[in-house]
Write a protein that holds these residues in place. Structure first.
Motif, PDB file in Angstrom:
ATOM      1  N   SER A  36     -11.425   0.027  -5.526  1.00 47.37           N
ATOM      2  CA  SER A  36     -13.027  -0.565  -5.920  1.00 47.37           C
ATOM      3  C   SER A  36     -13.884  -0.548  -5.078  1.00 47.37           C
ATOM      4  O   SER A  36     -13.637  -0.503  -4.000  1.00 47.37           O
ATOM      5  CB  SER A  36     -12.572  -2.065  -6.364  1.00 47.37           C
ATOM      6  OG  SER A  36     -12.447  -2.807  -5.739  1.00 47.37           O
ATOM      7  N   LEU A  37     -15.185  -0.530  -5.500  1.00 46.39           N
ATOM      8  CA  LEU A  37     -16.220  -0.282  -4.886  1.00 46.39           C
ATOM      9  C   LEU A  37     -16.344  -1.462  -3.870  1.00 46.39           C
ATOM     10  O   LEU A  37     -16.999  -1.443  -2.473  1.00 46.39           O
ATOM     11  CB  LEU A  37     -17.484  -0.014  -5.547  1.00 46.39           C
ATOM     12  CG  LEU A  37     -17.728   1.481  -6.090  1.00 46.39           C
ATOM     13  CD1 LEU A  37     -18.906   1.476  -7.144  1.00 46.39           C
ATOM     14  CD2 LEU A  37     -18.004   2.366  -5.188  1.00 46.39           C
ATOM     15  N   ASN A  38     -16.200  -2.466  -4.376  1.00 37.56           N
ATOM     16  CA  ASN A  38     -16.287  -3.950  -3.353  1.00 37.56           C
ATOM     17  C   ASN A  38     -15.308  -4.068  -2.207  1.00 37.56           C
ATOM     18  O   ASN A  38     -15.357  -5.096  -1.481  1.00 37.56           O
ATOM     19  CB  ASN A  38     -16.530  -5.280  -4.125  1.00 37.56           C
ATOM     20  CG  ASN A  38     -15.303  -5.378  -5.006  1.00 37.56           C
ATOM     21  OD1 ASN A  38     -14.220  -4.949  -4.826  1.00 37.56           O
ATOM     22  ND2 ASN A  38     -15.368  -6.520  -5.847  1.00 37.56           N
ATOM     23  N   GLU A  39     -14.259  -3.117  -2.282  1.00 36.39           N
ATOM     24  CA  GLU A  39     -13.363  -3.388  -1.138  1.00 36.39           C
ATOM     25  C   GLU A  39     -13.652  -2.259  -0.220  1.00 36.39           C
ATOM     26  O   GLU A  39     -13.442  -0.752  -0.583  1.00 36.39           O
ATOM     27  CB  GLU A  39     -11.748  -3.033  -1.606  1.00 36.39           C
ATOM     28  CG  GLU A  39     -11.535  -4.386  -2.465  1.00 36.39           C
ATOM     29  CD  GLU A  39     -10.172  -4.513  -3.148  1.00 36.39           C
ATOM     30  OE1 GLU A  39      -9.478  -3.616  -2.787  1.00 36.39           O
ATOM     31  OE2 GLU A  39     -10.009  -5.034  -4.258  1.00 36.39           O
ATOM     32  N   THR A  40     -13.920  -2.473   1.185  1.00 34.16           N
ATOM     33  CA  THR A  40     -13.953  -1.451   2.045  1.00 34.16           C
ATOM     34  C   THR A  40     -13.199  -1.514   3.319  1.00 34.16           C
ATOM     35  O   THR A  40     -12.805  -2.707   3.693  1.00 34.16           O
ATOM     36  CB  THR A  40     -15.529  -1.331   2.273  1.00 34.16           C
ATOM     37  OG1 THR A  40     -16.015  -2.395   3.142  1.00 34.16           O
ATOM     38  CG2 THR A  40     -16.426  -0.639   1.330  1.00 34.16           C
ATOM     39  N   VAL A  41     -12.955  -0.637   3.963  1.00 35.53           N
ATOM     40  CA  VAL A  41     -12.101  -0.474   5.439  1.00 35.53           C
ATOM     41  C   VAL A  41     -12.837   0.085   6.340  1.00 35.53           C
ATOM     42  O   VAL A  41     -13.363   1.166   6.129  1.00 35.53           O
ATOM     43  CB  VAL A  41     -10.617   0.012   5.124  1.00 35.53           C
ATOM     44  CG1 VAL A  41     -10.108  -0.022   6.326  1.00 35.53           C
ATOM     45  CG2 VAL A  41     -10.058  -0.584   3.851  1.00 35.53           C
ATOM     46  N   SER A  42     -12.950  -0.521   7.660  1.00 36.04           N
ATOM     47  CA  SER A  42     -13.654   0.498   8.478  1.00 36.04           C
ATOM     48  C   SER A  42     -12.929   1.376   9.367  1.00 36.04           C
ATOM     49  O   SER A  42     -11.793   1.310   9.360  1.00 36.04           O
ATOM     50  CB  SER A  42     -14.184  -0.600   9.758  1.00 36.04           C
ATOM     51  OG  SER A  42     -15.206  -1.774   9.145  1.00 36.04           O
ATOM     52  N   GLY A  74       4.694   9.396   6.619  1.00 33.82           N
ATOM     53  CA  GLY A  74       3.617   8.410   7.480  1.00 33.82           C
ATOM     54  C   GLY A  74       2.496   9.051   7.559  1.00 33.82           C
ATOM     55  O   GLY A  74       1.804   8.202   8.630  1.00 33.82           O
ATOM     56  N   ARG A  75       1.913   9.947   7.082  1.00 41.27           N
ATOM     57  CA  ARG A  75       0.659  10.275   7.358  1.00 41.27           C
ATOM     58  C   ARG A  75      -0.441   9.338   6.685  1.00 41.27           C
ATOM     59  O   ARG A  75      -0.001   8.941   5.662  1.00 41.27           O
ATOM     60  CB  ARG A  75       0.310  11.917   6.765  1.00 41.27           C
ATOM     61  CG  ARG A  75       1.063  12.862   7.515  1.00 41.27           C
ATOM     62  CD  ARG A  75       0.013  13.469   8.587  1.00 41.27           C
ATOM     63  NE  ARG A  75       0.465  14.437   9.504  1.00 41.27           N
ATOM     64  CZ  ARG A  75       0.106  15.739   9.258  1.00 41.27           C
ATOM     65  NH1 ARG A  75      -0.423  16.318   8.136  1.00 41.27           N
ATOM     66  NH2 ARG A  75       0.961  16.602  10.093  1.00 41.27           N
ATOM     67  N   ASP A  76      -1.451   9.278   7.222  1.00 35.18           N
ATOM     68  CA  ASP A  76      -2.531   8.418   6.530  1.00 35.18           C
ATOM     69  C   ASP A  76      -3.413   9.258   5.836  1.00 35.18           C
ATOM     70  O   ASP A  76      -3.622  10.388   6.007  1.00 35.18           O
ATOM     71  CB  ASP A  76      -3.564   7.569   7.734  1.00 35.18           C
ATOM     72  CG  ASP A  76      -2.920   6.428   8.445  1.00 35.18           C
ATOM     73  OD1 ASP A  76      -1.912   5.786   7.498  1.00 35.18           O
ATOM     74  OD2 ASP A  76      -3.321   6.209   9.433  1.00 35.18           O
ATOM     75  N   GLY A  77      -4.132   8.766   4.424  1.00 36.08           N
ATOM     76  CA  GLY A  77      -5.178   9.343   3.628  1.00 36.08           C
ATOM     77  C   GLY A  77      -5.931   8.129   3.391  1.00 36.08           C
ATOM     78  O   GLY A  77      -5.910   7.067   3.320  1.00 36.08           O
ATOM     79  N   THR A  78      -7.208   8.794   3.114  1.00 35.95           N
ATOM     80  CA  THR A  78      -8.379   7.917   2.617  1.00 35.95           C
ATOM     81  C   THR A  78      -9.088   8.488   1.187  1.00 35.95           C
ATOM     82  O   THR A  78      -8.563   9.485   0.999  1.00 35.95           O
ATOM     83  CB  THR A  78      -9.340   7.757   3.686  1.00 35.95           C
ATOM     84  OG1 THR A  78     -10.056   9.063   3.735  1.00 35.95           O
ATOM     85  CG2 THR A  78      -8.908   7.467   5.066  1.00 35.95           C
ATOM     86  N   VAL A  79      -9.508   7.487   0.510  1.00 40.57           N
ATOM     87  CA  VAL A  79     -10.148   7.694  -0.714  1.00 40.57           C
ATOM     88  C   VAL A  79     -11.517   6.909  -0.435  1.00 40.57           C
ATOM     89  O   VAL A  79     -11.508   5.705  -0.285  1.00 40.57           O
ATOM     90  CB  VAL A  79      -9.318   7.241  -1.880  1.00 40.57           C
ATOM     91  CG1 VAL A  79     -10.261   7.567  -3.251  1.00 40.57           C
ATOM     92  CG2 VAL A  79      -7.985   7.953  -2.026  1.00 40.57           C
ATOM     93  N   THR A  80     -12.666   7.509  -0.686  1.00 43.46           N
ATOM     94  CA  THR A  80     -14.050   6.788  -0.641  1.00 43.46           C
ATOM     95  C   THR A  80     -14.659   7.159  -1.924  1.00 43.46           C
ATOM     96  O   THR A  80     -14.726   8.301  -2.557  1.00 43.46           O
ATOM     97  CB  THR A  80     -14.923   7.604   0.650  1.00 43.46           C
ATOM     98  OG1 THR A  80     -14.316   7.380   1.767  1.00 43.46           O
ATOM     99  CG2 THR A  80     -16.183   6.899   0.618  1.00 43.46           C
ATOM    100  N   MET A  81     -15.187   6.393  -2.552  1.00 41.75           N
ATOM    101  CA  MET A  81     -15.903   6.400  -3.745  1.00 41.75           C
ATOM    102  C   MET A  81     -17.422   6.736  -3.788  1.00 41.75           C
ATOM    103  O   MET A  81     -17.903   6.075  -2.710  1.00 41.75           O
ATOM    104  CB  MET A  81     -15.582   4.934  -4.412  1.00 41.75           C
ATOM    105  CG  MET A  81     -14.264   4.537  -4.867  1.00 41.75           C
ATOM    106  SD  MET A  81     -13.863   2.986  -5.440  1.00 41.75           S
ATOM    107  CE  MET A  81     -14.544   3.024  -7.167  1.00 41.75           C
TER     108      MET A  81
END
Length: 166
Positions: free
Chosen positions: A51-57, A75-82
């Motif tokens: 959701s848009l109101n949850e962010t991670v630095s 074990g790889r990291d991935g990100t999703v940005t809205m």
């Protein structure tokens, strides 16, 4: 980096303007989907929520994203940005033509969403102007009666796809 647009469609009977409760850029609306790791191809067993109101630095707090997830298999990291400002409500006209309407754009790195799960928190209005709030689509359909318009209203045959956007 891949930008994926979540596109939705449904059969709307006597309804128009299907969208999240607070509009297409609603910060409180939660998107649920299954994710596929870009490295090993493993698909998550449980749905991931964003959701848009949850962010991670990221990177000492210089940038933020909406989701950081580690693949349980490799074990790889991935990100999703809205990315806001690209979604529109599903109208009666789009529904009748069978076309998909853009809902939200996701910048995906290391992961990609593969299956969108419709849940609660939607709104829609009848062609006569009656508003239906907090509609739950988790069962795949919605049926009600519009007292003001004196007609049945339904949402059925919900479908979602993710299209690559340049």
């Amino acid at each position: 980096m891949v930008n994926l647009m979540l596109m939705i469609t449904a059969e709307l009977e006597n309804l128009t303007n299907l969208q999240p409760q607070g509009g297409c850029d609603d910060p409180n609306f939660t998107y649920y989907f299954k994710m596929r790791c870009g490295n090993c191809g493993e698909v998550t067993q449980k749905e991931t929520c964003v959701s848009l109101n949850e962010t991670v630095s990221l990177h000492q707090g210089k940038n933020t994203t909406n989701l950081v997830q580690k693949c349980k298999f490799c074990g790889r990291d991935g990100t999703v940005t809205m990315i806001t400002g690209r979604g529109r409500p599903l109208t009666q006209e789009m529904s009748q033509s069978g076309k998909h309407t853009p809902l939200m754009l996701f910048d995906c790195r290391g992961y990609e969403p593969v299956e969108f799960l419709f849940g609660s928190g939607w709104k829609v209005e009848s062609l006569k102007g009656t508003k239906f709030d907090d509609v739950d689509l988790s069962e795949g359909e919605f049926a009600e009666y519009d007292e003001k318009g004196e007609c049945p209203v339904t949402i059925s045959n919900l479908r979602a796809v993710f299209n690559v956007v340049k």
